[in-house]
Design an enzyme around this catalytic site. Sequence first.
Site, short mmCIF file in Angstrom:
data_model
loop_
_atom_site.label_atom_id
_atom_site.label_comp_id
_atom_site.label_asym_id
_atom_site.label_seq_id
_atom_site.Cartn_x
_atom_site.Cartn_y
_atom_site.Cartn_z
N ARG A 157 11.37 3.57 4.06
CA ARG A 157 10.83 2.61 5.03
C ARG A 157 11.99 1.72 5.46
O ARG A 157 12.75 1.24 4.63
CB ARG A 157 9.73 1.76 4.40
CG ARG A 157 9.41 0.55 5.26
CD ARG A 157 8.16 -0.15 4.84
NE ARG A 157 6.99 0.66 5.13
CZ ARG A 157 5.75 0.18 5.08
NH1 ARG A 157 5.53 -1.07 4.73
NH2 ARG A 157 4.72 0.97 5.34
N LYS B 195 26.07 -4.06 -1.37
CA LYS B 195 27.53 -4.01 -1.36
C LYS B 195 28.03 -3.18 -0.18
O LYS B 195 29.19 -2.78 -0.15
CB LYS B 195 28.04 -3.38 -2.67
CG LYS B 195 27.60 -4.13 -3.92
CD LYS B 195 28.10 -3.40 -5.17
CE LYS B 195 27.53 -4.02 -6.43
NZ LYS B 195 27.73 -3.14 -7.59
N HIS C 10 4.97 5.77 11.92
CA HIS C 10 4.43 5.63 10.57
C HIS C 10 3.48 6.82 10.35
O HIS C 10 2.26 6.67 10.33
CB HIS C 10 3.71 4.30 10.45
CG HIS C 10 3.41 3.88 9.05
ND1 HIS C 10 3.58 4.70 7.95
CD2 HIS C 10 2.95 2.69 8.56
CE1 HIS C 10 3.23 4.04 6.85
NE2 HIS C 10 2.85 2.82 7.20
N ARG D 220 0.80 -1.23 0.00
CA ARG D 220 0.00 0.00 0.00
C ARG D 220 0.83 1.28 0.00
O ARG D 220 0.64 2.17 -0.83
CB ARG D 220 -0.87 0.03 1.27
CG ARG D 220 -2.11 -0.78 1.16
CD ARG D 220 -2.50 -1.31 2.53
NE ARG D 220 -1.79 -2.56 2.71
CZ ARG D 220 -2.33 -3.75 2.48
NH1 ARG D 220 -3.58 -3.82 2.16
NH2 ARG D 220 -1.61 -4.85 2.59
N THR D 221 1.78 1.36 0.95
CA THR D 221 2.47 2.64 1.15
C THR D 221 3.31 3.00 -0.07
O THR D 221 3.27 4.12 -0.57
CB THR D 221 3.33 2.57 2.43
OG1 THR D 221 2.50 2.11 3.48
CG2 THR D 221 3.88 3.93 2.79
#
Length: 340
Positions: A135, A113, A169, A85-86
């Site tokens: 996120r 890396k 959030h 969703r986000t």
Amino acid sequence: MGTKLDEKKTKTDTASLFELLGSSAAKNLREKKHLLEVDHLDKEELELILKTAACLKELKNRDAYPLDLLRGKHLALTFYENSTRTRTSFSIAATNLGANSVSLDISTSSVQKGESLKDTALTLGAMGVEALVIRHASDQAAENLAKDLVGSRGENISIINAGAGRHAHPTQALLDCLTMQEDCGSLEGKKVTILGDTKYSRVARSNARLLPGMGAKLTICSPAYLTATDLNMPGVSITSNFEEAMTDADFVMVLRIQLERQEESLKIDRDDYIRNFQLNHDRLGAASSTVKILHPGPVNRDLELSSALMDDPKFSLIETQVANGIFIRMAILALLMTDC
Ligand code: NCD
């Protein structure tokens, strides 16, 4: 006749949008540059985001998209944790505003890396990325990145927190707030119950920092082993008593059991959880007659929420939450990235 009226209304809504984007609260927000958590913003700034989202929704209803506000601008979506969703809604929000979004594929990027978050941000900045949506599993990832960029070539990049560990959030809490306000007008005096695994939930924490300031009476209801005891703050009551939490609730926000964030030693008895904490039609009894159900998704059907209740349009606001996520993220991008 109808078309003329619509054109007039579209003009009014566009004018209101520019008024919001040019307001003093918008200037303050742009000076803050980042969206890291709801409690970094004052009430006026939070209300500005909600109003801008509502205004953008009106324009969508009038087929005024795509808007040209952020033409030629780039934002990067850096998701170090899974998301449906986000991430998608940030991407659609960017498209709706005329901006370009690039999604970093973490599994094939230089992160593998050993590149640091700061170096990744600087690299994206050198390509003209003006906002970086992040996120991450770490609670402080977004905040630390914003701090690390101070004094560097990347210090003008806006950092937007799309979910950090169990800590925050902010865009989810804002879209939850918008969805509830649309349903009831004002949250003043409304009882909002957050039900489920609050201990590991960034959604619960951001909502606990946002909703009491919007006038809501917040109740957190979880089994003792999944209770966010740190949310014991003014305007929030904490209980493991399901009936007490449901009594007179105007909104119940159900949360998933976030197994990926829990200690391995925590063993949850699924049947016991369903018996005592699942929300379903039979257990709505003591709630307000107009009670509505929210869930940030993804839902584990028939675990924390019955499938039948999740899909019942009389109660469920879950799809509205998803749709509103786009307007909240558009509002944030427009407010942070527009040159005014
Ligand atoms: C939430 C998240 O990732 O924090 N989902 C979302 O963003 N819509 C909640 C969750 O994963 O349970």
